[in-house]
Design a protein around this motif. Structure first.
Motif, PDB file in Angstrom:
ATOM      1  N   UNK A 319       4.085   5.878   1.249  1.00  0.00           N
ATOM      2  CA  UNK A 319       4.328   7.138   1.968  1.00  0.00           C
ATOM      3  C   UNK A 319       3.409   7.337   3.188  1.00  0.00           C
ATOM      4  N   UNK A 320       3.860   7.993   4.267  1.00  0.00           N
ATOM      5  CA  UNK A 320       5.253   8.388   4.510  1.00  0.00           C
ATOM      6  C   UNK A 320       6.135   7.155   4.718  1.00  0.00           C
ATOM      7  N   UNK A 321       7.397   7.302   4.414  1.00  0.00           N
ATOM      8  CA  UNK A 321       8.276   6.139   4.362  1.00  0.00           C
ATOM      9  C   UNK A 321       9.361   6.174   5.434  1.00  0.00           C
ATOM     10  N   UNK A 322       9.773   4.967   5.842  1.00  0.00           N
ATOM     11  CA  UNK A 322      10.892   4.771   6.758  1.00  0.00           C
ATOM     12  C   UNK A 322      11.583   3.478   6.328  1.00  0.00           C
ATOM     13  N   UNK A 323      12.810   3.217   6.820  1.00  0.00           N
ATOM     14  CA  UNK A 323      13.505   1.982   6.430  1.00  0.00           C
ATOM     15  C   UNK A 323      12.722   0.710   6.765  1.00  0.00           C
ATOM     16  N   UNK A 324      11.785   0.819   7.730  1.00  0.00           N
ATOM     17  CA  UNK A 324      11.002  -0.360   8.123  1.00  0.00           C
ATOM     18  C   UNK A 324       9.633  -0.372   7.452  1.00  0.00           C
ATOM     19  N   UNK A 325       9.440   0.577   6.511  1.00  0.00           N
ATOM     20  CA  UNK A 325       8.186   0.629   5.759  1.00  0.00           C
ATOM     21  C   UNK A 325       8.403   0.552   4.249  1.00  0.00           C
ATOM     22  N   UNK A 326       9.569   0.955   3.789  1.00  0.00           N
ATOM     23  CA  UNK A 326       9.844   0.961   2.358  1.00  0.00           C
ATOM     24  C   UNK A 326      11.264   0.495   2.100  1.00  0.00           C
ATOM     25  N   UNK A 327      11.399  -0.513   1.257  1.00  0.00           N
ATOM     26  CA  UNK A 327      12.703  -1.070   0.895  1.00  0.00           C
ATOM     27  C   UNK A 327      12.853  -1.051  -0.625  1.00  0.00           C
ATOM     28  N   UNK A 328      14.063  -0.949  -1.075  1.00  0.00           N
ATOM     29  CA  UNK A 328      14.305  -0.946  -2.517  1.00  0.00           C
ATOM     30  C   UNK A 328      14.096  -2.349  -3.090  1.00  0.00           C
ATOM     31  N   UNK A 329      13.877  -2.410  -4.396  1.00  0.00           N
ATOM     32  CA  UNK A 329      13.708  -3.703  -5.071  1.00  0.00           C
ATOM     33  C   UNK A 329      14.943  -4.581  -4.859  1.00  0.00           C
ATOM     34  N   UNK A 330      16.128  -3.963  -4.934  1.00  0.00           N
ATOM     35  CA  UNK A 330      17.366  -4.729  -4.755  1.00  0.00           C
ATOM     36  C   UNK A 330      17.423  -5.354  -3.368  1.00  0.00           C
ATOM     37  N   UNK A 331      17.037  -4.592  -2.347  1.00  0.00           N
ATOM     38  CA  UNK A 331      17.026  -5.125  -0.988  1.00  0.00           C
ATOM     39  C   UNK A 331      16.029  -6.270  -0.857  1.00  0.00           C
ATOM     40  N   UNK A 332      14.885  -6.135  -1.494  1.00  0.00           N
ATOM     41  CA  UNK A 332      13.878  -7.203  -1.483  1.00  0.00           C
ATOM     42  C   UNK A 332      14.420  -8.456  -2.161  1.00  0.00           C
ATOM     43  N   UNK A 333      15.077  -8.274  -3.301  1.00  0.00           N
ATOM     44  CA  UNK A 333      15.605  -9.419  -4.043  1.00  0.00           C
ATOM     45  C   UNK A 333      16.749 -10.098  -3.293  1.00  0.00           C
ATOM     46  N   UNK A 334      17.555  -9.324  -2.587  1.00  0.00           N
ATOM     47  CA  UNK A 334      18.615  -9.911  -1.766  1.00  0.00           C
ATOM     48  C   UNK A 334      18.020 -10.800  -0.679  1.00  0.00           C
ATOM     49  N   UNK A 487      30.273 -23.784  -2.545  1.00  0.00           N
ATOM     50  CA  UNK A 487      30.194 -22.906  -3.719  1.00  0.00           C
ATOM     51  C   UNK A 487      28.770 -22.430  -3.953  1.00  0.00           C
ATOM     52  N   UNK A 488      27.786 -23.297  -3.728  1.00  0.00           N
ATOM     53  CA  UNK A 488      26.390 -22.936  -3.962  1.00  0.00           C
ATOM     54  C   UNK A 488      25.951 -21.791  -3.053  1.00  0.00           C
ATOM     55  N   UNK A 489      26.205 -21.920  -1.759  1.00  0.00           N
ATOM     56  CA  UNK A 489      25.735 -20.897  -0.832  1.00  0.00           C
ATOM     57  C   UNK A 489      26.491 -19.583  -0.988  1.00  0.00           C
ATOM     58  N   UNK A 490      27.761 -19.656  -1.394  1.00  0.00           N
ATOM     59  CA  UNK A 490      28.492 -18.424  -1.671  1.00  0.00           C
ATOM     60  C   UNK A 490      28.006 -17.800  -2.975  1.00  0.00           C
ATOM     61  N   UNK A 491      27.887 -18.621  -4.006  1.00  0.00           N
ATOM     62  CA  UNK A 491      27.522 -18.136  -5.339  1.00  0.00           C
ATOM     63  C   UNK A 491      26.121 -17.550  -5.370  1.00  0.00           C
ATOM     64  N   UNK A 492      25.192 -18.180  -4.673  1.00  0.00           N
ATOM     65  CA  UNK A 492      23.794 -17.756  -4.727  1.00  0.00           C
ATOM     66  C   UNK A 492      23.458 -16.635  -3.745  1.00  0.00           C
ATOM     67  N   UNK A 493      24.355 -16.356  -2.811  1.00  0.00           N
ATOM     68  CA  UNK A 493      24.120 -15.245  -1.883  1.00  0.00           C
ATOM     69  C   UNK A 493      24.353 -13.922  -2.594  1.00  0.00           C
ATOM     70  N   UNK A 494      23.589 -12.882  -2.282  1.00  0.00           N
ATOM     71  CA  UNK A 494      23.835 -11.562  -2.878  1.00  0.00           C
ATOM     72  C   UNK A 494      25.194 -11.028  -2.456  1.00  0.00           C
ATOM     73  N   UNK A 495      25.730 -10.109  -3.239  1.00  0.00           N
ATOM     74  CA  UNK A 495      27.088  -9.626  -3.030  1.00  0.00           C
ATOM     75  C   UNK A 495      27.302  -9.074  -1.620  1.00  0.00           C
ATOM     76  N   UNK A 496      26.306  -8.392  -1.064  1.00  0.00           N
ATOM     77  CA  UNK A 496      26.469  -7.777   0.255  1.00  0.00           C
ATOM     78  C   UNK A 496      26.277  -8.759   1.402  1.00  0.00           C
ATOM     79  N   UNK A 497      25.972 -10.024   1.085  1.00  0.00           N
ATOM     80  CA  UNK A 497      25.719 -11.021   2.132  1.00  0.00           C
ATOM     81  C   UNK A 497      26.544 -12.288   1.913  1.00  0.00           C
ATOM     82  N   UNK A 498      27.724 -12.144   1.316  1.00  0.00           N
ATOM     83  CA  UNK A 498      28.537 -13.309   1.015  1.00  0.00           C
ATOM     84  C   UNK A 498      28.987 -14.052   2.276  1.00  0.00           C
ATOM     85  N   UNK A 499      29.347 -13.326   3.322  1.00  0.00           N
ATOM     86  CA  UNK A 499      29.770 -13.995   4.557  1.00  0.00           C
ATOM     87  C   UNK A 499      28.616 -14.799   5.152  1.00  0.00           C
TER      88      UNK A 499
END
Length: 600
Positions: A319-334, A487-499
């Motif tokens: 804190x204080x937080x902004x999108x360029x200072x705090x990211x969710x765990x899911x975003x980090x893992x992606x 298949x590997x690069x599609x399968x291992x990419x997170x759902x929001x980054x399949x392309x």
């Protein structure tokens, strides 16, 4: 987001149809019923396009070295490098296409716009090979350096057409296969299983277009004319676009989720800005959105992992937080998932360089050999690439129907072996291919010397089928490496980054082709120094391609060692549903598409 009071997992009581659970919608953003859209029925329209697109692409690329050397009078190294630079661009532009699709237009509209750009490039290319004013006068000298060279204008028009085509493929390649995969619900066990088999059948359909191009179209170009040889795939591409549009009402669509590059950049920047902040031992203390927020958007929440621990700093709430200072765990893992694949990506550059030889040096070798069958028919040198396709077709089928079933009994892995193990087998085959290619070239040069054809560059009394082993093994290697890579690069990419994940598999081909240009130019230049003749000349009978292929084999050995090192520490992403369970219970789903839903 769905514009409906029914949740994704509710059932329409009027007809018993279930809504998809992965957030897929129609073009208006409304939720879609599983029975009305998607599945193999929707994929059939997509697959038809890909057959014709491959016919168009390989109808140009397979025989391009012949056009450049015989019609535009460019040398062996120059023409080979022009082709690999163009092919490299073809495979690099999908990164831009994936960005536009994921961040702005969505996969469907990005594909539609790009397909018409692609078609315009094909049309202009057909025009350039049709007009005599756009190429130099005919010349039949052995050394093309003695012929009148193409003018700047002639070259400019021809390469403009090629690169317009390259821009178009940038929007179609990463999105068309992903559109196909999007027709299967990640949350539905049976559909997830069908998605796993989709890539095998996707590659299978590609080969039909490739086979047609490498046989019929190449023969037309060599024996009838380049106008018809380029005009036919142009017409085919136009028809396939119409067919794809006809299937619009059957498609499921993914809503653009923002730029994956921006998401990744936010994580990296936030972690760097908080580099001195300690990461708590308890992952539950890291910042994360509520599960309901992900469910409402049809997305997955990903738990924190210890790998690339430095990036976890981005999820520490200071804190204080902004999108360029705090990211969710899911975003980090992606972000971690995309970064973890980069070493694997690098390990595929060298074999992609070997693939570049199919349309360049392999074809030039074929022009020096006896191509006669009977008294009148001559095999076009580029048509031997059809054996790559046939070999790959056979191996893909045998892999799915035989190899997977046998290996599954030993490994208990639903895929038989892991995707990285499958890629590793392909890498070993690439080593063998280049050793065989080098030994074959030794034989070709020996026969040229025995018959006094070194200086004249005349046809060698050795059948073109002498080159067959390296072509067949290249197809076998592709059945392991290329299919597994996609298949590997599609399968291992997170759902929001399949392309973006799909574009990884294409980027490796692009960089491989650029690397081929660099290696060919560098080797040619170095071996000519100090008054040496050089390994690669316009007259292949006076060259030493055997040395170059041996050098390539050594590169493949070193690359395989690197691959073994990086895969040893790779951790596959966790399954986000229980869909893999069905593969153990019904393993035939991996090898049998649902033919009942294909017809339309």
């Amino acid at each position: 987001m769905r514009g409906s009071n029914k949740s994704a997992n509710q059932v329409d009581e009027a007809n018993g149809d279930e809504y998809t659970q992965d957030g897929r919608v129609d073009l208006k953003g409304n939720p879609v019923l599983r029975s009305k859209r998607g599945g193999w029925k929707a994929c059939s329209f997509v697959v038809v396009y890909e057959v014709f697109e491959r016919m168009a692409y390989y109808g140009i690329s397979s025989n391009l070295v012949i056009y450049l050397t015989t019609k535009l009078h460019q040398g062996t190294v120059t023409s080979s490098n022009k082709i690999t630079n163009w092919v490299g661009t073809i495979w690099m532009t999908p990164v831009l296409g994936a960005y536009i699709a994921d961040a702005h237009l969505g996969r469907y509209w990005t594909y539609i716009i790009a397909s018409f750009i692609y078609l315009s490039g094909m049309g202009l290319l057909t025009l350039t090979v049709s007009l005599h004013s756009l190429r130099p006068p005919p010349c039949y000298e052995t050394n093309v350096a003695d012929c009148k060279q193409a003018s700047t204008l002639q070259l400019a028009v021809f390469y403009t057409a090629l690169y317009i085509l390259a821009i178009g493929t940038g929007g179609t390649k990463p999105n068309i296969s992903t559109i196909g995969a999007d027709q299967f619900d990640e949350f539905h066990p049976k559909e997830k299983a069908h998605k796993l088999s989709f890539f095998n059948w996707w590659m299978f359909s590609i080969f039909f277009g490739t086979l047609f191009a490498n046989t019929f179209l190449v023969y037309i170009q060599d024996n009838v004319g380049w106008t018809l040889g380029y005009g036919l795939p142009t017409i085919g591409l136009a028809v396939s676009i119409i067919i794809f549009l006809a299937g619009t009402s059957f498609y499921r669509h993914k809503v653009p989720a923002g730029s994956p590059f921006t998401k990744m950049a936010k994580v990296i920047v936030a972690a760097l800005r908080k580099r001195r902040v300690p990461v708590p031992n308890d992952p539950k203390q890291l910042y994360e959105l509520a599960l309901e927020e992900y469910a409402q958007k049809g997305k997955h929440r990903i738990d924190s992992t210890p790998s690339l621990r430095f990036l976890n700093k981005a999820a520490v709430d200071t804190g204080p937080n902004s999108p360029w200072m705090l990211c969710s765990v899911t975003q980090v893992e992606e972000t971690k998932q995309m970064l973890r694949m980069i070493p694997i990506l690098i390990a595929t550059f060298v074999p992609s360089t070997m693939l570049a030889q199919i349309g360049t040096l392999f074809v030039k070798q074929g022009t020096t050999l006896d191509r006669s069958i009977g008294s009148s028919f001559k095999i076009p040198p580029a048509s031997l690439a059809a054996f790559v396709t046939v070999s790959m077709l056979i191996c893909v089928v045998l892999y799915g129907l035989v190899f997977v079933k046998i290996m599954r009994r030993w490994t208990k892995n639903p895929r038989g072996i892991t995707l990285l193990q499958r890629m590793g087998i392909g890498l070993v085959l690439h080593i063998i291919i280049m050793v065989i290619a080098s030994l074959t070239e030794v034989r070709r040069l020996r026969v040229a010397k025995d018959y006094g054809l070194v200086q004249s560059g005349g046809k060698i009394p050795l059948s073109i089928f002498t080159l067959l082993p390296q072509y067949i093994l290249m197809g076998t290697a592709d059945a392991f490496l290329e299919v597994a890579k996609i298949e590997f690069f599609y399968d291992q990419a997170p759902e929001s980054m399949k392309s973006l994940g799909t574009s990884y598999s294409m980027t490796t081909l692009g960089i491989g082709n650029f690397l081929s240009s660099f290696l060919l130019s560098t080797v040619s230049d170095i071996t000519k120094r100090h008054h040496h003749k050089g390994w690669i000349l316009n007259n292949l009978n006076d060259s030493h391609l055997d040395y170059y292929y041996a050098f390539s084999a050594i590169l493949n050995v070193l690359n395989f060692i690197f691959f073994m090192f990086v895969t040893k520490s790779y951790v596959y992403k966790a399954e986000i549903s229980d869909s893999m369970m069905i593969l153990t219970e019904k393993p035939d789903i991996l090898t049998k598409p649902n033919y009942e839903n294909i017809s339309h």
